[in-house]
Design an enzyme around this catalytic site. Structure first.
Site, PDB file in Angstrom:
ATOM      1  N   HIS A 127       6.757  -7.591  -0.922  1.00  0.00           N
ATOM      2  CA  HIS A 127       5.754  -7.983  -1.920  1.00  0.00           C
ATOM      3  C   HIS A 127       5.566  -6.901  -2.982  1.00  0.00           C
ATOM      4  O   HIS A 127       4.569  -6.912  -3.696  1.00  0.00           O
ATOM      5  CB  HIS A 127       4.409  -8.282  -1.236  1.00  0.00           C
ATOM      6  CG  HIS A 127       4.439  -9.554  -0.435  1.00  0.00           C
ATOM      7  ND1 HIS A 127       3.476  -9.862   0.504  1.00  0.00           N
ATOM      8  CD2 HIS A 127       5.307 -10.589  -0.419  1.00  0.00           C
ATOM      9  CE1 HIS A 127       3.770 -11.039   1.053  1.00  0.00           C
ATOM     10  NE2 HIS A 127       4.877 -11.492   0.514  1.00  0.00           N
ATOM     11  N   GLY A 166       1.662  -6.828  13.230  1.00  0.00           N
ATOM     12  CA  GLY A 166       0.450  -6.929  12.419  1.00  0.00           C
ATOM     13  C   GLY A 166       0.516  -7.989  11.349  1.00  0.00           C
ATOM     14  O   GLY A 166       0.002  -7.809  10.249  1.00  0.00           O
ATOM     15  N   THR A 167       1.148  -9.084  11.690  1.00  0.00           N
ATOM     16  CA  THR A 167       1.218 -10.164  10.705  1.00  0.00           C
ATOM     17  C   THR A 167       0.849 -11.482  11.374  1.00  0.00           C
ATOM     18  O   THR A 167       1.111 -11.684  12.557  1.00  0.00           O
ATOM     19  CB  THR A 167       2.616 -10.273  10.082  1.00  0.00           C
ATOM     20  OG1 THR A 167       2.721 -11.536   9.397  1.00  0.00           O
ATOM     21  CG2 THR A 167       3.713 -10.199  11.126  1.00  0.00           C
ATOM     22  N   ASP A 227       0.789  -1.238   0.000  1.00  0.00           N
ATOM     23  CA  ASP A 227       0.000   0.000   0.000  1.00  0.00           C
ATOM     24  C   ASP A 227       0.819   1.285   0.000  1.00  0.00           C
ATOM     25  O   ASP A 227       0.266   2.373  -0.161  1.00  0.00           O
ATOM     26  CB  ASP A 227      -0.984  -0.003   1.194  1.00  0.00           C
ATOM     27  CG  ASP A 227      -0.294  -0.227   2.538  1.00  0.00           C
ATOM     28  OD1 ASP A 227       0.835   0.266   2.728  1.00  0.00           O
ATOM     29  OD2 ASP A 227      -0.905  -0.908   3.399  1.00  0.00           O
ATOM     30  N   CYS A 259      10.130   0.518 -24.001  1.00  0.00           N
ATOM     31  CA  CYS A 259      10.348  -0.480 -25.066  1.00  0.00           C
ATOM     32  C   CYS A 259       9.058  -0.956 -25.725  1.00  0.00           C
ATOM     33  O   CYS A 259       9.111  -1.727 -26.684  1.00  0.00           O
ATOM     34  CB  CYS A 259      11.096  -1.686 -24.497  1.00  0.00           C
ATOM     35  SG  CYS A 259      10.053  -2.779 -23.508  1.00  0.00           S
ATOM     36  N   CYS A 267       4.864  -0.387 -22.115  1.00  0.00           N
ATOM     37  CA  CYS A 267       6.055   0.219 -21.502  1.00  0.00           C
ATOM     38  C   CYS A 267       6.492   1.445 -22.302  1.00  0.00           C
ATOM     39  O   CYS A 267       6.595   1.388 -23.526  1.00  0.00           O
ATOM     40  CB  CYS A 267       7.170  -0.817 -21.461  1.00  0.00           C
ATOM     41  SG  CYS A 267       8.770  -0.170 -20.959  1.00  0.00           S
ATOM     42  N   CYS A 311       8.122  -3.434 -16.330  1.00  0.00           N
ATOM     43  CA  CYS A 311       7.989  -3.970 -17.687  1.00  0.00           C
ATOM     44  C   CYS A 311       8.460  -5.412 -17.699  1.00  0.00           C
ATOM     45  O   CYS A 311       9.538  -5.720 -17.209  1.00  0.00           O
ATOM     46  CB  CYS A 311       8.808  -3.131 -18.680  1.00  0.00           C
ATOM     47  SG  CYS A 311       8.791  -3.839 -20.344  1.00  0.00           S
ATOM     48  N   PRO A 330      -2.841 -13.259  18.047  1.00  0.00           N
ATOM     49  CA  PRO A 330      -1.939 -14.145  17.297  1.00  0.00           C
ATOM     50  C   PRO A 330      -2.289 -15.613  17.508  1.00  0.00           C
ATOM     51  O   PRO A 330      -2.744 -16.000  18.588  1.00  0.00           O
ATOM     52  CB  PRO A 330      -0.558 -13.825  17.880  1.00  0.00           C
ATOM     53  CG  PRO A 330      -0.829 -13.282  19.239  1.00  0.00           C
ATOM     54  CD  PRO A 330      -2.160 -12.598  19.164  1.00  0.00           C
TER      55      PRO A 330
END
Ligand SMILES: [Zn+2]
Length: 255
Positions: free
Chosen positions: A134, A198-199, A120, A161, A158, A142, A228
């Site tokens: 991520h 937070g995972t 985000d 190219c 792109c 590209c 958790p």
């Protein structure tokens, strides 16, 4: 240092809190990994995890590398929607506190390596130098020449190219970004605190980092997460069940 504070009935709550605060206050070289929980307070649905947007098989399939090949327009619509949602949100108190902690540690000769699984862009907007495991929904790559472009992800080719572009994000079934992972692995041996915020610690990547810290580097590991799972908790020395924004109080003790 190894302190397992979970379930130690002889330790009073206040003493336990003090020990936890020392972990933060004494830390000079910190590695922080954040997940969807830190952006939940900003109003963003979580990308991964049991209560997350991508929790159903359908969502996992729609955000997969395989689906990108079969139906790129559908994946593009989905990721563009996520980027739009993020653009409407503001970084939270936790995002700002981590950015400030990074600045403050670096000013004192220490460091804070901040790596996130979120796409985000909220850490960057809060002013933190961030490793995006991520990728980012706000950046395009590209597929032909590997050039990076600022988003949004349209059907335009792109600009360098003429090749096909895609969001620079890791979809299900794809490998995490190599460079961020490499930088974290370099930072871990010298760290004096490894903090996951937070995972749900579902990914093998974070589990393996926590294992390196405990087994090979003797780095204290702290999980800061709402509700958790026992499987996640047992991988960390200290587990704090809390909203991501409550991390601000702990970071404040490090000043
Ligand atoms: Zn290109």
């Amino acid at each position: 240092m190894k302190t397992n504070l979970m379930g130690r009935s002889s330790t009073t709550d206040s003493k336990r809190n003090l020990e936890r605060q020392h972990l933060f206050a004494d830390a000079r070289r910190v590695v922080v990994i954040t997940g969807a929980g830190i952006s939940a307070a900003a109003g963003l649905a979580t990308f991964r995890g049991p209560t997350g947007l991508a929790s159903t098989d359908d969502m996992t399939e729609r955000l997969s590398g395989r689906h990108l090949e079969a139906d790129p327009e559908d994946v593009r619509a989905f990721v563009t929607g996520m980027a739009d949602d993020a653009a409407r949100c503001e970084p939270t108190a936790a995002h700002f506190a981590l950015a400030e902690w990074q600045r403050s540690l670096r000013a004192k000769g220490g460091d804070l390596t901040l790596v996130t699984m979120n796409i985000d862009g909220l850490h960057e907007r809060a002013g933190a130098e961030t490793l995006e495991l991520h990728g980012s929904a706000h950046r395009l790559r590209c597929e032909q020449c590997a050039a990076m472009h600022a988003g949004p992800w349209t059907s335009d080719p792109c600009r360098s190219c003429g090749g096909q572009v895609r969001a620079d994000v890791v979809l299900y079934g794809e490998r995490v970004m190599v460079e961020p992972e490499w930088k974290v692995k370099r930072a871990l041996p010298d760290a004096d605190l490894f903090l996951a915020i937070g995972t749900s610690v579902e990914t093998g990547t974070i589990s393996s980092w926590a294992r390196f810290c405990r087994r090979d580097y003797d780095v204290p590991t702290v999980l800061f997460s709402l509700d958790p799972s026992p499987a996640a908790a047992e991988q960390f020395d200290v587990v704090i069940d809390g909203q991501a924004d409550e991390i601000v109080e702990y970071i404040a003790t490090s000043r």
